[in-house]
Scaffold this motif. Structure first.
Motif, PDB file in Angstrom:
ATOM      1  N   THR A   1       0.825  -1.197   0.000  1.00  0.00           N
ATOM      2  CA  THR A   1       0.000   0.000   0.000  1.00  0.00           C
ATOM      3  C   THR A   1       0.864   1.255   0.000  1.00  0.00           C
TER       4      THR A   1
ATOM      5  N   GLU B   1     -13.439  -1.825  -4.540  1.00  0.00           N
ATOM      6  CA  GLU B   1     -12.699  -2.768  -3.695  1.00  0.00           C
ATOM      7  C   GLU B   1     -13.301  -4.151  -3.879  1.00  0.00           C
TER       8      GLU B   1
ATOM      9  N   GLU C   1      -7.500  -4.312  -3.892  1.00  0.00           N
ATOM     10  CA  GLU C   1      -7.572  -5.364  -2.872  1.00  0.00           C
ATOM     11  C   GLU C   1      -7.972  -6.712  -3.455  1.00  0.00           C
TER      12      GLU C   1
ATOM     13  N   LYS D   1      -7.200  -9.859  -1.496  1.00  0.00           N
ATOM     14  CA  LYS D   1      -8.025 -10.278  -0.359  1.00  0.00           C
ATOM     15  C   LYS D   1      -9.048 -11.339  -0.751  1.00  0.00           C
TER      16      LYS D   1
ATOM     17  N   GLY E   1      -3.131  -5.348  -5.784  1.00  0.00           N
ATOM     18  CA  GLY E   1      -3.142  -5.932  -4.450  1.00  0.00           C
ATOM     19  C   GLY E   1      -1.739  -6.014  -3.891  1.00  0.00           C
TER      20      GLY E   1
END
Length: 507
Positions: free
Chosen positions: A63, A86, A318, A321, A372
């Protein structure tokens, strides 16, 4: 469709991105080629153009290193509709949560706003002319007509209730052979005007000439803005929140808002109310109303769909995730918010048709940029089909102290420039020395190493803590010049930065 990138080569696109983003040359090169390929595709023969699909990109990096900013600046450079979503917000179809199709609906909504803004700019000169005419009709009405009458909706305008009722009746009374025309009541013949005497005719002519001269003088004053501060009463559209409804779509329990007035094709009469405002405000309000009346709504919807299909960019953040293997050796059975979402995203990346309120949108040529950190999972944990639809892999580098120094001074939106501009409004001048900037970068890099690495976002927390007292006391400071050197930075940050436990909570 705007040809924003027509004259921009990939190297020039990278130079434009360099104005806002430090480093990450590999990622910039990848998105520059993807953007240039769109321009190349538009120049290809029709029979081959549809065969060329965009090469979607997977950005891998922690990030705060610039993944989102690269995609956002790229979309701005291309004047393309762009949405950031997201992946963790979605669930598999049939479960409570956002439906993956909503990203395309959101993208089309953004495209519609872009197209409408462009068309408003195109028609603004004509809208301003009409607005001036409406103001003239209020200030100097035509003979025998009151100012209030001049503000009533004209035939065919949204506020013309009778015209809307006639259209509604015509649509209801129809048969297989065509519309049933309701009998019309003939209007009584107009009474012939009494013949004027020469004296009356001459007086009428002089009155008309006098009104024309007054209107011309008023027009000059309105154009010059000399009467913009005068108060007048005008009748304008009520800009309150339009009536909305919610429904559950067939593609999952997706909550959507529908504007009832637009959905019914303008059959609902538009509310209007009388307000007191200055002539300058009325000029702006009338210009917006006239621009909305001139714009072809069907053309906006058509262009929005075309812009979405040909130039849309979706940034899926993301995505790591939702990566993870299920079954033996994995995290258990199928997860509706992980592998289920991957399976639902796959058709959109492959090319499918999504129904929106602007019409069906094909996703074949929309550019998808997924990103990501992949700290826990790996790109290979994504389902193979999804990996195949993200053929370009770009790994972004971690930012070091030298990068932080450049980030603080080089970009057009550098933090040092932002804080200098903010405090200049209070009459305070910030002067950053090279040593002070180097010390700020050193502290930020050290905190990233000792705690969570949040990349360039650490600079925001460090700068805010560094200038906290100045920002608070700025209106009352005796000295209007503040020198930010290395000693200043160490005095305010060294104790916090050296205490690892303290820095975790404050920096």
């Amino acid at each position: 469709m705007p040809e924003i990138t027509e004259d921009l080569t990939p190297s020039q696109i990278v130079l434009e991105l360099d104005r806002y983003i430090v480093g990450q040359a590999a990622a910039k090169r990848a998105v520059a080629v993807a953007l240039r390929n769109r321009y190349r595709r538009r120049l290809m023969p029709d029979d081959l153009r549809d065969e060329v699909i965009p090469k979607n990109i997977l950005m891998i990096g922690p990030t705060g290193v610039g993944k989102t900013e690269i995609a956002r600046r790229l979309a701005t450079l291309a004047a393309a509709p762009f949405v950031k979503v997201e992946a963790t917000k979605f669930t598999e179809v049939g479960y409570v949560g956002r439906d993956v199709d909503s990203m395309i609906r959101d993208l089309t909504q953004v495209a519609a706003r872009l197209v409408e803004a462009e068309k408003r700019t195109e028609v603004r000169p004509e809208a301003q002319r009409r607005a001036i005419e409406r103001l003239l009709d209020i200030l100097q009405p035509a003979s025998g007509e009151s100012a209030a009458a001049k503000q009533r909706p004209r035939e065919g305008e949204p506020g013309d209730v009778m015209a809307q009722m006639r259209r509604l009746v015509g649509s209801i009374f129809s048969s297989e052979d065509g519309p049933v025309v309701a009998p019309t009541v003939p209007e009584p013949p107009a009474e012939p005007e009494a013949e004027l005497t020469p004296e009356a005719a001459d007086k009428k002519k002089r009155d008309a000439e006098r009104r024309a001269r007054i209107r011309e003088r008023l027009k000059e004053q309105l154009l010059a803005g000399t009467r913009d501060e005068e108060l007048i009463s005008v009748t304008v559209a009520d800009r309150g929140r339009p009536p909305m409804m919610q429904f559950f779509g067939p593609q999952g329990m997706e909550e959507m808002g529908m504007d009832m007035s637009s959905s019914l094709g303008g059959m609902m009469p538009q509310k209007r109310r009388t307000r007191k405002m200055t002539i300058g405000e009325a000029k702006a309000v009338f210009t917006e109303e006239e621009a909305a009346a001139i714009i072809d709504r069907d053309a906006v919807m058509k262009d929005a769909v075309l812009r979405t299909e040909q130039t849309g960019i979706v940034f899926v953040d993301e995505i790591d995730k939702i990566a993870g293997k299920s079954g033996p050796g994995g995290a258990g059975g199928p997860d509706v918010s992980r592998e289920g979402v991957q399976r639902d995203i796959l058709p959109i990346l492959e090319g499918s048709t999504v129904n929106t309120k602007y019409g069906p949108v094909k996703t074949d040529h929309i550019l998808f940029i997924a990103a990501g950190a992949f700290h826990v999972s790996k790109p290979s944990d994504l389902i193979p089909e999804l990996q195949g639809r993200l053929p370009i892999r770009v790994e972004l580098e971690n930012l070091n102290q030298d990068d932080f120094e450049r980030i603080l001074v080089e970009p057009r939106n550098a933090l040092t420039r932002q804080y200098t501009g903010l405090l200049a409004t209070e009459g305070v001048t910030l002067e950053f020395t090279a040593e002070g900037i180097a010390e700020i970068a050193r502290v930020a890099a050290a905190v990233n190493r000792s705690s969570e690495n949040i990349g360039a976002r650490r600079l925001h927390t460090v700068m805010e803590k560094l200038l906290e007292d100045v920002s608070f006391d700025a209106p009352d400071l005796d000295s209007p010049v503040i020198h930010i050197d290395d000693e200043y930075v160490r005095t305010r940050l060294s104790k916090i930065a050296s205490d690892e436990d303290l820095s975790r909570y404050i920096l």
